[in-house]
Motif scaffolding. Sequence first.
Motif: not given
Length: 164
Positions: A44-73
């Motif tokens: 719930d906190w994360l959904i609210e935080e991401l929505e607040k960021m969107r309303k302020m024109n921020y974008k969130t990007f994931k960092i994927i480690e290609l060798s494992s295809n895992r989101v690491i940041g």
Amino acid sequence: MMLKSDNLLITEISEEDSSEILEIYNSNKRFLVTHLDKSKLDQDWLIEELEKMRKMNYKTFKIIELSSNRVIGFIDLKLHEESYLSLLMIHNSYKSKGYGKEAYALLEEHFRNEKVRNVRIDVVYDYDNSVMQFWVDRGFNKVKNIQLQWDDQYLGAAMMKKAL
């Protein structure tokens, strides 16, 4: 925006990424306590935080480690002539392996291609001296001291900038 190196892929998050982003936040316990006065965050906190960021024109990007295809940041930023990098966070298990440096190098290359003139970050004091040093090593200079607000917390921070 999609950025790629030999090791990483940086791309915008989708709703399906929320559990991985939450895991990254929760892996950084010291950050949570220092910045949010919490030991763990929930969906719930994360959904609210991401929505607040969107309303302020921020974008969130994931960092994927290609060798494992895992989101690491992830990265929160606002792209303008003076771009604001709000947060670059790497999963605690992947820290000190060069991923933060590599992710920022990709971002800076993108900023230059987009004709960004300056990048601003705010680094909280009394958190981790290595974080300040990380940004100094990337060429950022302290401009002034500020009070940063996140949720109900007011944090002393250094506003830092880098001209590109």
